[in-house]
Design a protein around this motif. Structure first.
Motif, PDB file in Angstrom:
ATOM      1  N   GLY A 151       0.807  -1.222   0.000  1.00 22.12           N
ATOM      2  CA  GLY A 151       0.000   0.000   0.000  1.00 22.12           C
ATOM      3  C   GLY A 151       0.833   1.261   0.000  1.00 22.12           C
ATOM      4  N   ILE A 152       1.875   1.289   0.819  1.00 24.08           N
ATOM      5  CA  ILE A 152       2.759   2.461   0.842  1.00 24.08           C
ATOM      6  C   ILE A 152       3.449   2.621  -0.505  1.00 24.08           C
ATOM      7  CG2 ILE A 152       4.960   3.284   1.778  1.00 24.08           C
ATOM      8  CD1 ILE A 152       2.754   3.988   3.649  1.00 24.08           C
ATOM      9  N   GLY A 153       3.832   1.513  -1.116  1.00 19.06           N
ATOM     10  CA  GLY A 153       4.515   1.574  -2.406  1.00 19.06           C
ATOM     11  C   GLY A 153       3.676   2.188  -3.504  1.00 19.06           C
ATOM     12  N   ALA A 154       2.353   2.146  -3.343  1.00 13.73           N
ATOM     13  CA  ALA A 154       1.456   2.693  -4.359  1.00 13.73           C
ATOM     14  C   ALA A 154       1.124   4.162  -4.141  1.00 13.73           C
ATOM     15  CB  ALA A 154       0.162   1.871  -4.390  1.00 13.73           C
ATOM     16  N   LEU A 155       1.576   4.748  -3.038  1.00 13.01           N
ATOM     17  CA  LEU A 155       1.260   6.147  -2.750  1.00 13.01           C
ATOM     18  C   LEU A 155       2.208   7.092  -3.485  1.00 13.01           C
ATOM     19  CD1 LEU A 155       0.591   6.042   1.100  1.00 13.01           C
ATOM     20  CD2 LEU A 155      -1.069   5.888  -0.763  1.00 13.01           C
ATOM     21  N   ARG A 156       1.690   8.288  -3.763  1.00 10.79           N
ATOM     22  CA  ARG A 156       2.494   9.304  -4.441  1.00 10.79           C
ATOM     23  C   ARG A 156       3.567   9.861  -3.495  1.00 10.79           C
ATOM     24  NH1 ARG A 156       0.077  13.526  -4.739  1.00 10.79           N
ATOM     25  NH2 ARG A 156      -1.910  13.027  -3.742  1.00 10.79           N
ATOM     26  N   PRO A 176       5.766  -6.851  12.190  1.00  8.26           N
ATOM     27  CA  PRO A 176       6.421  -7.684  11.174  1.00  8.26           C
ATOM     28  C   PRO A 176       7.784  -7.119  10.777  1.00  8.26           C
ATOM     29  CG  PRO A 176       4.138  -7.182  10.560  1.00  8.26           C
ATOM     30  CD  PRO A 176       4.491  -6.296  11.713  1.00  8.26           C
ATOM     31  N   PRO A 177       8.708  -7.974  10.386  1.00  8.22           N
ATOM     32  CA  PRO A 177      10.047  -7.495  10.009  1.00  8.22           C
ATOM     33  C   PRO A 177      10.032  -6.548   8.817  1.00  8.22           C
ATOM     34  CG  PRO A 177       9.772  -9.817   9.439  1.00  8.22           C
ATOM     35  CD  PRO A 177       8.607  -9.452  10.308  1.00  8.22           C
ATOM     36  N   GLY A 178       9.068  -6.725   7.905  1.00  2.00           N
ATOM     37  CA  GLY A 178       9.005  -5.847   6.737  1.00  2.00           C
ATOM     38  C   GLY A 178       8.642  -4.417   7.067  1.00  2.00           C
ATOM     39  N   LEU A 179       8.154  -4.177   8.293  1.00  2.00           N
ATOM     40  CA  LEU A 179       7.788  -2.819   8.713  1.00  2.00           C
ATOM     41  C   LEU A 179       8.807  -2.249   9.693  1.00  2.00           C
ATOM     42  CD1 LEU A 179       3.912  -3.145   9.197  1.00  2.00           C
ATOM     43  CD2 LEU A 179       5.218  -2.672   7.108  1.00  2.00           C
ATOM     44  N   ALA A 180      10.040  -2.727   9.601  1.00  2.00           N
ATOM     45  CA  ALA A 180      11.074  -2.241  10.512  1.00  2.00           C
ATOM     46  C   ALA A 180      12.418  -1.994   9.841  1.00  2.00           C
ATOM     47  CB  ALA A 180      11.265  -3.232  11.670  1.00  2.00           C
ATOM     48  N   GLY A 181      12.613  -2.468   8.613  1.00  2.00           N
ATOM     49  CA  GLY A 181      13.913  -2.386   7.978  1.00  2.00           C
ATOM     50  C   GLY A 181      14.147  -1.113   7.182  1.00  2.00           C
ATOM     51  N   GLU A 204      10.717   4.027   2.049  1.00  2.00           N
ATOM     52  CA  GLU A 204       9.378   4.263   1.510  1.00  2.00           C
ATOM     53  C   GLU A 204       8.618   5.282   2.355  1.00  2.00           C
ATOM     54  OE1 GLU A 204       7.471   2.778  -1.482  1.00  2.00           O
ATOM     55  OE2 GLU A 204       9.574   3.351  -1.693  1.00  2.00           O
ATOM     56  N   LEU A 205       8.773   5.202   3.670  1.00  2.00           N
ATOM     57  CA  LEU A 205       8.146   6.208   4.525  1.00  2.00           C
ATOM     58  C   LEU A 205       8.684   7.601   4.186  1.00  2.00           C
ATOM     59  CD1 LEU A 205       8.209   4.450   8.031  1.00  2.00           C
ATOM     60  CD2 LEU A 205       6.265   4.674   6.465  1.00  2.00           C
ATOM     61  N   ASP A 206       9.966   7.693   4.001  1.00  2.00           N
ATOM     62  CA  ASP A 206      10.601   8.961   3.643  1.00  2.00           C
ATOM     63  C   ASP A 206      10.052   9.487   2.313  1.00  2.00           C
ATOM     64  OD1 ASP A 206      12.430  11.109   3.702  1.00  2.00           O
ATOM     65  OD2 ASP A 206      13.925   9.945   2.613  1.00  2.00           O
ATOM     66  N   ARG A 207       9.831   8.597   1.380  1.00  2.00           N
ATOM     67  CA  ARG A 207       9.367   8.996   0.047  1.00  2.00           C
ATOM     68  C   ARG A 207       7.942   9.549   0.080  1.00  2.00           C
ATOM     69  NH1 ARG A 207       6.129   7.018  -3.629  1.00  2.00           N
ATOM     70  NH2 ARG A 207       5.803   5.050  -2.510  1.00  2.00           N
ATOM     71  N   VAL A 208       7.041   8.899   0.810  1.00  2.00           N
ATOM     72  CA  VAL A 208       5.630   9.292   0.759  1.00  2.00           C
ATOM     73  C   VAL A 208       5.304  10.442   1.699  1.00  2.00           C
ATOM     74  CG1 VAL A 208       4.952   6.954   0.122  1.00  2.00           C
ATOM     75  CG2 VAL A 208       4.806   7.649   2.515  1.00  2.00           C
ATOM     76  N   LEU A 209       6.207  10.764   2.612  1.00  2.00           N
ATOM     77  CA  LEU A 209       5.912  11.782   3.614  1.00  2.00           C
ATOM     78  C   LEU A 209       6.147  13.187   3.068  1.00  2.00           C
ATOM     79  CD1 LEU A 209       4.991  11.387   6.590  1.00  2.00           C
ATOM     80  CD2 LEU A 209       7.319  11.995   7.247  1.00  2.00           C
ATOM     81  N   ALA A 210       5.227  14.092   3.387  1.00  2.00           N
ATOM     82  CA  ALA A 210       5.402  15.496   3.039  1.00  2.00           C
ATOM     83  C   ALA A 210       6.632  16.056   3.757  1.00  2.00           C
ATOM     84  CB  ALA A 210       4.157  16.286   3.425  1.00  2.00           C
ATOM     85  N   THR A 211       7.126  17.188   3.270  1.00  2.00           N
ATOM     86  CA  THR A 211       8.371  17.762   3.810  1.00  2.00           C
ATOM     87  C   THR A 211       8.322  17.943   5.316  1.00  2.00           C
ATOM     88  OG1 THR A 211       8.742  18.921   1.723  1.00  2.00           O
ATOM     89  CG2 THR A 211       9.941  19.714   3.647  1.00  2.00           C
TER      90      THR A 211
END
Length: 264
Positions: free
Chosen positions: A113-118, A136-141, A147-154
């Motif tokens: 889901g995060i990967g699909a966000l602008r 889950p390990p996929g939400l910690a690495g 990806e969090l950095d990419r989708v987050l506003a400045t």
């Protein structure tokens, strides 16, 4: 999965044998779980303006915080990433969302889901997802943090519901991983958890911009449960020598037997 009603008119959403959410359909401002109260305290301290916020929730369950955001920041466009379709259908049927909401549930795992966000599309990302009581390990690495950095506003915020054993070594590694992309990482934590007296939740806050330690310390002081705010400078000092997770993280420690849920 199940929904357990109580004499107060509220309901606990349970999944994998663990309580996931508490919802009072008539009062979205009633927050029973400590970590959900802490999420709200952080948002009240750092986003006091009632203007709409674009919020992405990784993990849905009863959508308690999404309901709170809808009430406190009317008109907020919210995305809930919840892969458990049966759970979402149960919640929609038994605990309908409020009228006029802009909450959209996408039946996909958090990473997909995060990967699909602008890029830059979220003012706030709330990560509150567990598998059999563990993050889950996929939400910690590091791949996830990028990806969090990419989708987050400045000027956006990341809020994570983490859980750990006394010593909080897993939380330390998570914070070290977040620090690779976010310059400011703090923690709002119950005092008894901070002192190593028991397993518990820690709300981790990450931002590219400095966090308002004064407002967050005041928020911790008025929490219903004795809590403390650990600012980014304090957390950074504690992370000296802590090894961040690799591309994929590790699951958080398994919780002890939950026993009978106490609503406080």
């Amino acid at each position: 999965m199940s929904i357990v009603w109580d004499e107060r008119g509220g309901a606990t959403v349970e999944r994998d044998g663990h309580p996931q959410s508490y919802v009072d359909p008539d009062d979205p401002l009633l927050l029973v779980f400590e970590y959900v109260q802490q999420f709200a305290l952080v948002l009240e301290a750092l986003r006091p303006d009632p203007a709409p916020l674009a919020v992405t929730h990784v993990g849905g369950a009863g959508m308690t915080l999404a309901r709170w955001v809808h009430r406190m920041h009317p008109g907020s466009p919210q995305i809930v990433l919840e892969p458990d379709v049966a759970l979402t259908e149960l919640v929609r049927r038994e605990l309908p969302l409020p009228r006029g909401h802009r909450i959209r549930v996408r039946p996909v795992p958090g990473q997909e889901g995060i990967g699909a966000l602008r890029d830059g599309s979220a003012d706030v990302v709330v990560v509150d997802a567990f598998d059999d009581g563990r993050v889950p390990p996929g939400l910690a690495g590091q791949a996830w943090v990028r990806e969090l950095d990419r989708v987050l506003a400045t000027d956006g915020l990341v809020l994570v519901n983490a859980a750990d054993e006394p010593g909080l070594r897993w939380v330390a590694r998570l914070c070290a991983t977040l620090s690779g992309r976010f310059s400011h990482v703090g923690q709002l934590v119950l005092r008894e958890v901070a002192k190593g007296r028991r397993y518990g939740n820690v709300v981790v806050v990450a931002s590219r911009r400095p966090l308002d330690d004064v407002s967050l310390s005041r928020a911790a002081a008025r929490a219903a449960f004795p809590s403390e705010w650990r600012g980014s400078a304090q957390v950074a000092r504690a992370l000296a020598g802590v090894r961040p997770f690799g591309e994929i993280g590790e699951p958080s420690p398994a919780p002890p037997d939950a026993g009978k849920l106490r609503l406080r």
